[in-house]
Design an enzyme around this catalytic site. Structure first.
Site, PDB file in Angstrom:
ATOM      1  N   ASP A   1      -7.946  -5.376   0.014  1.00 47.08           N
ATOM      2  CA  ASP A   1      -8.453  -6.058  -1.181  1.00 47.08           C
ATOM      3  C   ASP A   1      -8.172  -7.550  -1.160  1.00 47.08           C
ATOM      4  OD1 ASP A   1      -9.483  -3.832  -2.405  1.00 47.08           O
ATOM      5  OD2 ASP A   1      -7.507  -3.213  -3.073  1.00 47.08           O
TER       6      ASP A   1
ATOM      7  N   HIS B   1       0.851  -1.192   0.000  1.00 45.46           N
ATOM      8  CA  HIS B   1       0.000   0.000   0.000  1.00 45.46           C
ATOM      9  C   HIS B   1       0.883   1.238   0.000  1.00 45.46           C
ATOM     10  CE1 HIS B   1      -3.109   2.839   1.123  1.00 45.46           C
ATOM     11  NE2 HIS B   1      -3.957   1.941   0.682  1.00 45.46           N
TER      12      HIS B   1
HETATM   13  N1  ACO Z   1       4.401  -7.387  -5.118  1.00 49.89           N
HETATM   14  C1  ACO Z   1       5.749  -7.380  -5.279  1.00 49.89           C
HETATM   15  N2  ACO Z   1       6.526  -6.301  -5.068  1.00 49.89           N
HETATM   16  C2  ACO Z   1       5.929  -5.165  -4.699  1.00 49.89           C
HETATM   17  C3  ACO Z   1       4.526  -5.089  -4.509  1.00 49.89           C
HETATM   18  C4  ACO Z   1       3.752  -6.257  -4.735  1.00 49.89           C
HETATM   19  N3  ACO Z   1       2.439  -6.249  -4.568  1.00 49.89           N
HETATM   20  N4  ACO Z   1       4.181  -3.842  -4.153  1.00 49.89           N
HETATM   21  C5  ACO Z   1       5.321  -3.135  -4.103  1.00 49.89           C
HETATM   22  N5  ACO Z   1       6.378  -3.937  -4.421  1.00 49.89           N
HETATM   23  C6  ACO Z   1       7.794  -3.559  -4.435  1.00 49.89           C
HETATM   24  C7  ACO Z   1       8.135  -2.714  -5.651  1.00 49.89           C
HETATM   25  O1  ACO Z   1       8.587  -3.513  -6.725  1.00 49.89           O
HETATM   26  C8  ACO Z   1       9.209  -1.794  -5.107  1.00 49.89           C
HETATM   27  O2  ACO Z   1      10.423  -2.525  -5.080  1.00 49.89           O
HETATM   28  P1  ACO Z   1      11.832  -1.741  -5.253  1.00 49.89           P
HETATM   29  O3  ACO Z   1      11.928  -0.790  -4.085  1.00 49.89           O
HETATM   30  O4  ACO Z   1      12.842  -2.853  -5.185  1.00 49.89           O
HETATM   31  O5  ACO Z   1      11.766  -1.050  -6.584  1.00 49.89           O
HETATM   32  C9  ACO Z   1       8.788  -1.568  -3.649  1.00 49.89           C
HETATM   33  O6  ACO Z   1       8.002  -2.719  -3.296  1.00 49.89           O
HETATM   34  C10 ACO Z   1       7.961  -0.293  -3.457  1.00 49.89           C
HETATM   35  O7  ACO Z   1       6.892  -0.337  -4.389  1.00 49.89           O
HETATM   36  P2  ACO Z   1       6.222   0.968  -5.004  1.00 49.89           P
HETATM   37  O8  ACO Z   1       5.482   0.589  -6.266  1.00 49.89           O
HETATM   38  O9  ACO Z   1       7.235   2.063  -5.087  1.00 49.89           O
HETATM   39  O10 ACO Z   1       5.197   1.332  -3.877  1.00 49.89           O
HETATM   40  P3  ACO Z   1       3.952   2.257  -4.048  1.00 49.89           P
HETATM   41  O11 ACO Z   1       3.691   2.803  -2.686  1.00 49.89           O
HETATM   42  O12 ACO Z   1       4.124   3.213  -5.163  1.00 49.89           O
HETATM   43  O13 ACO Z   1       2.815   1.210  -4.498  1.00 49.89           O
HETATM   44  C11 ACO Z   1       0.923  -0.179  -4.590  1.00 49.89           C
HETATM   45  C12 ACO Z   1       1.751   0.826  -3.743  1.00 49.89           C
HETATM   46  C13 ACO Z   1       0.539   0.447  -5.935  1.00 49.89           C
HETATM   47  C14 ACO Z   1      -0.375  -0.494  -3.830  1.00 49.89           C
HETATM   48  C15 ACO Z   1       1.779  -1.478  -4.805  1.00 49.89           C
HETATM   49  O14 ACO Z   1       2.137  -2.033  -3.553  1.00 49.89           O
HETATM   50  C16 ACO Z   1       1.043  -2.508  -5.669  1.00 49.89           C
HETATM   51  O15 ACO Z   1       1.088  -2.432  -6.891  1.00 49.89           O
HETATM   52  N6  ACO Z   1       0.344  -3.505  -5.000  1.00 49.89           N
HETATM   53  C17 ACO Z   1      -0.432  -4.471  -5.729  1.00 49.89           C
HETATM   54  C18 ACO Z   1      -1.756  -3.867  -6.151  1.00 49.89           C
HETATM   55  C19 ACO Z   1      -2.713  -3.704  -4.992  1.00 49.89           C
HETATM   56  O16 ACO Z   1      -2.926  -4.608  -4.192  1.00 49.89           O
HETATM   57  N7  ACO Z   1      -3.343  -2.523  -4.933  1.00 49.89           N
HETATM   58  C20 ACO Z   1      -4.353  -2.216  -3.913  1.00 49.89           C
HETATM   59  C21 ACO Z   1      -3.987  -1.032  -3.101  1.00 49.89           C
HETATM   60  S1  ACO Z   1      -5.166  -0.822  -1.809  1.00 49.89           S
HETATM   61  C22 ACO Z   1      -6.458  -0.011  -2.515  1.00 49.89           C
HETATM   62  O17 ACO Z   1      -6.453   0.588  -3.556  1.00 49.89           O
HETATM   63  C23 ACO Z   1      -7.711  -0.108  -1.715  1.00 49.89           C
END
Ligand code: ACO
Length: 431
Positions: free
Chosen positions: A366, A308
């Site tokens: 979710d 998140h």
């Molecule tokens: N699986 C694997 N790796 C992940 C995941 C994941 N679900 N989420 C983040 N990471 C990793 C990224 O690759 C990144 O790695 P790095 O630092 O080595 O480059 C690090 O964790 C940080 O990720 P960001 O994308 O920079 O984090 P951000 O805060 O921008 O993203 C998000 C948050 C979009 C929710 C992300 O965690 C994601 O895509 N999750 C999956 C989708 C999801 O479940 N969304 C629901 C959100 S809740 C809602 O809307 C109610």
């Protein structure tokens, strides 16, 4: 908000600027850069708004490190346990918990608006039968401005109020109609003698040929899903609603814009994507393969339902949702279905795996909501429409707060331009 005399000093290219620091009631201080361009001739750059406050708000507060979500100061776990969706709607919209009389009046106002204009039925029939219900909802909610002309004047507080109630009341009807249309069943009209969540379940699952009784445990679980998704401060869809409405666009068009944004798999579409991923994994023995893919920098795959932007400890909504998931699965007698087994094992492994622990990637709301909705009998295509129904009150509350703020301005971000500088047009025969 308490006025502060603190300032931040910014020095660059021989200039020194004192920028006021504003102190919120909760959360980090905010450096006010609104005069930065006028005084310093520079912009700030923050793609994804990771360090930028886009507005002043009194509605919802999140402390991502503590895993805390407060609506008007009240913690979400207390609201999910002791309150119910329409009471939370009142709280978000008007700022305080209602008295018994205020709640009764609010519930009856919402209930009296649950039907949609009869001509809207024809409008639904213009969509392809296999359209995603979110596509239908974006269109139908946007079209509300063509059906409810008497509540589109945003300068009139009464019209704003009527539009708000209409959207909270009619979104469940519209979502249920989108579902019924997609499966070729007749629309089921709302019933105003049952509560909001039970009415929604009935509109989705009843058919005219049979009696349908809503199970109270299912209605309670549905109400919790609505409550837990009601608002989440300045997330992508809410910011979309605020930006769209900053131009003075009518409220129905703005909420339709919010629905369009919510559809994306990184936001509201994650619950659908999560369940589809669990089904694709299929059996617990395939989990390691998917964990490896999630960690691979060259693979765009992510574990849906994990991580998140704001919660870096745990998602407080996920805790309550997990409990609801257990209740619903018990009620349905589902203990060993393959999707659930994959979900439980994936949760266990990810919570122990170094990559997920180090990056603070916990199961989000979710992850569990998809499991509950699946057990209730909803197809995955309905997961995000249900999120949209729940979030309508958040969008509407944030929209109302913004429109009634006398300092409101049209939203107009700037950019860091890295394209060509000026060059002259070349005739086609000379290129
Ligand atoms: N699986 C694997 N790796 C992940 C995941 C994941 N679900 N989420 C983040 N990471 C990793 C990224 O690759 C990144 O790695 P790095 O630092 O080595 O480059 C690090 O964790 C940080 O990720 P960001 O994308 O920079 O984090 P951000 O805060 O921008 O993203 C998000 C948050 C979009 C929710 C992300 O965690 C994601 O895509 N999750 C999956 C989708 C999801 O479940 N969304 C629901 C959100 S809740 C809602 O809307 C109610």
């Amino acid at each position: 908000m308490a006025e502060s005399t603190k300032t931040a000093t910014l020095s660059f290219e021989g200039k020194t600027l004192d920028l006021p620091i504003r102190t919120p009631t909760a959360g980090p201080d905010v450096i006010d850069i609104s005069k930065l361009y006028a005084q310093g001739g520079v912009f700030t750059h923050d793609p994804g708004y990771t360090s930028t406050s886009s507005c002043e708000s009194k509605i919802t507060f999140i402390d991502g490190d503590k895993g805390e979500l407060l609506h008007r100061g009240y913690p979400i776990d207390q609201l999910a346990e002791k309150s119910h969706y329409l009471e939370v709607c009142y709280l978000l919209l008007y700022g305080e918990l209602p008295t018994a009389d205020e709640l009764e009046d609010f519930e009856s106002r919402v209930t009296n608006h649950t039907m949609v204009h009869e001509q809207m039925h024809n409008f639904f029939r213009g969509f392809r039968r296999d359209a995603h219900p979110m596509a239908t909802m974006v269109g139908v909610v946007g079209a509300m401005s063509a059906f409810y002309h008497d509540s589109t004047d945003i300068s009139d507080p009464w019209q704003r109020e009527v539009a708000s109630i209409r959207m909270i009341a009619k979104l469940p009807t519209i979502a249920a109609m989108a579902y019924k249309y997609s499966i070729g069943q007749p629309f089921v009209y709302p019933r105003n003698d049952i509560d909001y969540a039970a009415n929604f379940l009935r509109m989705c699952f009843a058919v005219p040929a049979e009696d349908y009784e809503v199970d109270p445990i299912m209605a309670r679980a549905m109400d919790r899903i609505f409550t837990l998704h009601a608002d989440h401060e300045q997330n992508a869809s809410t910011s979309t609603v605020r930006l769209a409405s900053s131009s003075g666009a009518n409220p129905f068009a703005c909420i339709a814009a919010g629905i369009a944004c919510l559809w994306g798999p990184a936001h509201g579409g994650a619950n659908q994507a999560c369940l589809e991923m669990l089904r694709e994994i299929g059996t617990p023995d395939r989990i390691p393969e998917f964990i490896t893919r999630a960690k691979d920098k060259d693979d765009p795959f992510r574990l849906m339902g994990f991580g998140h932007r704001v919660y870096k400890n745990f998602d407080p909504r996920a805790k309550v949702m997990k409990q609801s998931a257990d209740e619903v699965l018990d009620l349905m007698g589902i203990h060993d279905n393959p999707t659930l087994q994959v979900a439980k094992e994936l949760e266990r492994i990810a919570l122990e795996d170094e990559y997920f622990v180090d990056k603070k990637l916990y199961p989000n709301v979710d992850f569990y909501s998809g499991i509950i909705l699946d057990a209730m009998g909803f197809p995955t295509s309905m997961f995000t429409p249900i999120f949209a129904v729940s979030r309508t009150v958040g969008w509407v509350s944030q929209w109302k707060e913004m429109i009634s703020d006398p300092t409101m301005k049209i939203g107009r971000p700037r950019q860091l331009y890295t394209g060509h500088t000026r060059r002259d047009y070349v005739d086609v025969e000379n290129r």
